[in-house]
Design an enzyme around this catalytic site. Structure first.
Site, short mmCIF file in Angstrom:
data_model
loop_
_atom_site.label_atom_id
_atom_site.label_comp_id
_atom_site.label_asym_id
_atom_site.label_seq_id
_atom_site.Cartn_x
_atom_site.Cartn_y
_atom_site.Cartn_z
N SER A 173 0.83 -1.20 0.00
CA SER A 173 0.00 0.00 0.00
C SER A 173 0.87 1.26 0.00
CB SER A 173 -0.96 -0.04 1.18
OG SER A 173 -2.02 0.87 1.01
N ASP A 210 -5.54 -4.07 -2.43
CA ASP A 210 -4.52 -3.75 -1.44
C ASP A 210 -3.97 -5.00 -0.74
OD1 ASP A 210 -3.31 -2.86 1.11
OD2 ASP A 210 -4.15 -0.90 0.60
#
Length: 730
Positions: free
Chosen positions: A69, A214
């Site tokens: 991320s 993610d």
């Protein structure tokens, strides 16, 4: 408690690693290879930059990096050879408030999509592909895709991320299979964008047949990945959020958030067992949405590294070894912008890809100009036909090839835009209109659009238009049908005494041209039937019933940057030659213009000016065709449409000041402002009774569109409080 436990674990692990590896690299010696695992945490991830800065200042090398991320974004930039200072500059150059909005920025939209936004301002666009569908994410973060493409452009399509100045990996999750995916090759921008695709918040990324989101779902701090890359000493940086206390768990949303946090924390604890040292910057005061507090958050990461100086400095190189390390890293950097001999588009159906490729060919045959390319891609995104967009240059035997990746939105077309408009100048009179616009593409021929509008409330409408381009230079035809019912209050000496209702059905045909992406010119003919009659009250304006025929011309330019603009101009000119209309014995000409101009005044202020007017050129207009004034921001001390006549003039000047923002994904800027308004509606200029008003209030950008609360004060002790939802600022 969690951070103390992590600190104890890291001290024990590092002590063991120091006993088994040389504490300091001797000059010319290989020494322990250092790997860095940077965790996800949204805006808290800016702390990673501070850690990198501290390591560089103390001559501690980074031989491997893996990230998830925001950790992937920071780590990827560092792996490409950008310094911590340059990474801060990149972060500050990105307007996160705009980048995280649920829709493409207004200024990037084509003219027709701007019309959609003005007419139906609810931020989310729904899809009707096979069934009613929500978007796959609240925000497509186009601006982030562009930034990642720009900074990774010199590296193109890599066979392995090991060829970067610092070998790199980032982590994503295949949301279909539930498997962790460690990205180690291919377009770097796409790998970074996939790693940050928070499910339900950012749209996922299609890559290699997988739908990626993610990586924090399964591996928020990928220390194990760094270890497998070959690191002898693994330093992990954990910026994840602490669990909430019981006071935050008394709601459904609070429990849902805590459940996700527990899952991520459990996975993080497992992964941190692979680290020799864990740094946990004290980012408790930083929200994951605090993207503007870059330098403050970066300083927290620097402080966390400094607290572990005693242990980290055992990895420090001597001066000569550090110079050798930097020289080797520098030799692997790429700064030259590659040339592209041709352009292709990936991710679209063949015919659409060919059309887009043809638009991009004029940008080839030279080094890629990111500024020009991104302007073109913004227009592509602004058409409403494509989702995620990014670019890279792939090298082949025939030279460089510019590859633009675009994917159609998964939930449409068809698309459904919605609006909920409310306006009131009296607590006893609240006018509402619930509206929707159905839009589909390529229904009858390539490039066409079918738009169907419907609205219910005090007013009502049904409208359909087929928009068909005739050529690439902007020419189009637009046959249309409509039925509109409108109700207007009738005032006498400031008192509301009755209502006038009009019903009009029309069929028309327009020939038009788009001189540019922000303008439109139309000429056309329409015919239909109009019935205008009193609907309530004792005062009667009269009845008009009969056929309508008219020629119409319209010029519109919209160069503003939003529905509550901070800069730009908007101009609309409408001219009608009524060949036949009830209430007018002879043909007559009518024209109206509306314009507004906005410009920044300092860091937070906005100055604005509006000017409008209309004329029937000496002809007394029928009641249904009269111009009106009154209502919020159009002589606000008067009722909506209280002033009417065959001619009118109006102008205002005002100032707004930004005083805050709504929470992320709930809306945008909040302003307070004031304006002075001046105008009149009349039959002849000599009879005009001009009035002035002073208005002030609060304006907010929300998911439902602009919302403003205010009041106006006028002559003769006139004063009105009003509010409006979903109406664009003038």
């Amino acid at each position: 408690m969690r951070r103390r436990a992590i600190a104890c674990l890291s001290l024990v692990a590092l002590s063991c690693s120091i006993l088994t590896t040389p504490p300091v690299r001797a000059a010319g010696a290989q020494g322990p290879r250092v790997g860095l695992a940077l965790g996800g945490g949204a805006a808290r991830g800016y702390a990673h930059i501070g850690v990198l800065r501290w390591l560089e200042e103390h001559r501690i090398p980074v031989d491997f990096i893996a990230g998830t991320s925001m950790g992937a974004l920071v780590g990827g930039a560092y792996a490409m050879g950008y310094s911590p200072g340059e990474i801060v500059s990149f972060a500050e150059s990105l307007d996160w408030d705009t980048a995280l909005q649920p829709e493409v920025p207004y200024a990037s939209l084509t003219f027709r999509r701007r019309e959609d936004r003005r007419d139906y301002p609810f931020a989310l666009t729904f899809g009707l592909r096979d069934r009613f569908r929500l978007p796959t994410g609240l925000s497509p973060v186009h601006a982030v895709g562009m930034l990642l493409s720009r900074i990774s452009l010199p590296y193109g399509d890599l066979d392995s991320f090991d060829s970067l100045p610092v070998p790199f990996r980032c982590v994503a999750v295949d949301i279909e299979s539930g498997e962790q995916v460690v990205l180690a090759d291919g377009p770097l921008w796409q790998a970074l964008r996939a790693s940050m695709a928070i499910p339900g918040v950012f749209t996922p990324v299609e890559r290699g047949g997988r739908l990626l989101v993610d990586g924090g779902l399964l591996n928020n701090v990928p220390a194990d990945v760094v270890r497998r890359m070959g690191a002898d000493v693994v330093i992990a940086v954990d910026v994840s959020e602490d669990l909430a206390d019981r006071s935050a768990l008394d709601s459904l949303l609070g429990l849902a958030n805590q459940s996700v946090a527990v899952m991520v924390l459990n996975n993080t604890r497992e992964m941190l067992r692979h680290a020799d040292l864990v740094l946990a910057p004290d980012v408790r005061a930083i929200s994951g949405a605090d993207y503007t507090r870059i330098r403050e958050t970066e300083a927290l990461g620097y402080a966390a590294a400094a607290e572990r100086a005693r242990f980290l400095e055992t990895l420090s190189l001597d001066e000569q070894s550090w110079k050798d390390y930097l020289r080797d890293r520098e030799s692997r950097k790429r700064r030259e912008i590659p040339e592209a001999e041709n352009a292709t588009v990936a991710g679209l159906p063949e015919h659409e890809a060919a059309d887009v490729s043809a638009r991009l060919q004029r940008l080839t045959g030279q080094a890629v100009d990111s500024a020009r390319l991104e302007r073109e891609l913004q227009r592509l995104q602004g058409s409403g036909r494509y989702g995620i967009v990014g670019y890279h240059v792939a090298q082949s035997a025939d030279g460089g090839e510019l590859v633009v990746t675009a994917s159609p939105p998964r939930h449409g077309p068809p698309f459904l835009n919605t609006s909920f408009r409310v306006r009131s100048t009296r607590l006893t009179d609240i006018q509402m209109l619930l509206g929707t616009r159905f839009t589909t593409f390529d229904r009858f021929r390539r490039g066409d659009e079918v738009r169907i509008d419907a609205g219910v409330g005090r007013n009502a409408l049904v409208r359909a238009e087929w928009y068909a381009p005739l050529s690439r230079n902007g020419l189009f035809i637009a046959p249309r049908l409509s039925y509109v019912k409108s109700v207007q209050d009738v005032f006498v000496t400031g008192r509301r005494v009755s209502e006038q209702q009009a019903r009009e059905a029309e069929a028309g045909f327009d020939l038009g041209w788009h001189p540019g992406p922000d303008s439109e010119i139309r000429v056309g003919y329409f015919t239909g039937h109009l019935l205008s009659s009193p609907a309530a009250g004792l005062f009667k304006l009269g009845r008009e019933d009969g056929a309508v025929q008219a020629l119409r011309a319209r010029l519109a330019y919209d160069g503003q940057d939003g529905l509550v603009p901070a800069r730009g101009a908007r101009l609309e000119l409408l001219a009608d030659w009524y060949l036949q209309t009830p209430g007018a014995p002879d043909p007559y000409f009518s024209a109206e213009w509306r314009s507004s101009f906005y410009r920044p005044a300092g860091e937070r202020g906005v100055l604005f000016l509006t000017a409008s007017g209309g004329s029937s050129f000496g002809q007394s207009a029928p009641v249904s065709r009269q111009f009106t004034l009154g209502g919020p921001l159009r002589l606000g001390a008067y009722g909506v449409n209280e002033l009417r006549g065959s001619e009118y003039l109006f102008g205002s000047v005002g100032y707004m000041r930004r005083v805050g923002r709504l929470p992320q994904f709930a809306g945008g800027k909040v302003y307070v402002g004031a304006s002075v308004e001046y105008g009149a509606a009349f039959e002849r200029v000599s009879d005009a009774d001009f009035a002035a008003c002073f208005s002030a209030g609060l304006v907010m950008e929300t998911l439902a569109g602009p919302v403003f609360f205010g009041g106006s004060w006028g002559e003769g002790s006139r004063r009105t409080a009003y509010f409006a939802i979903g109406h664009p600022f003038p």
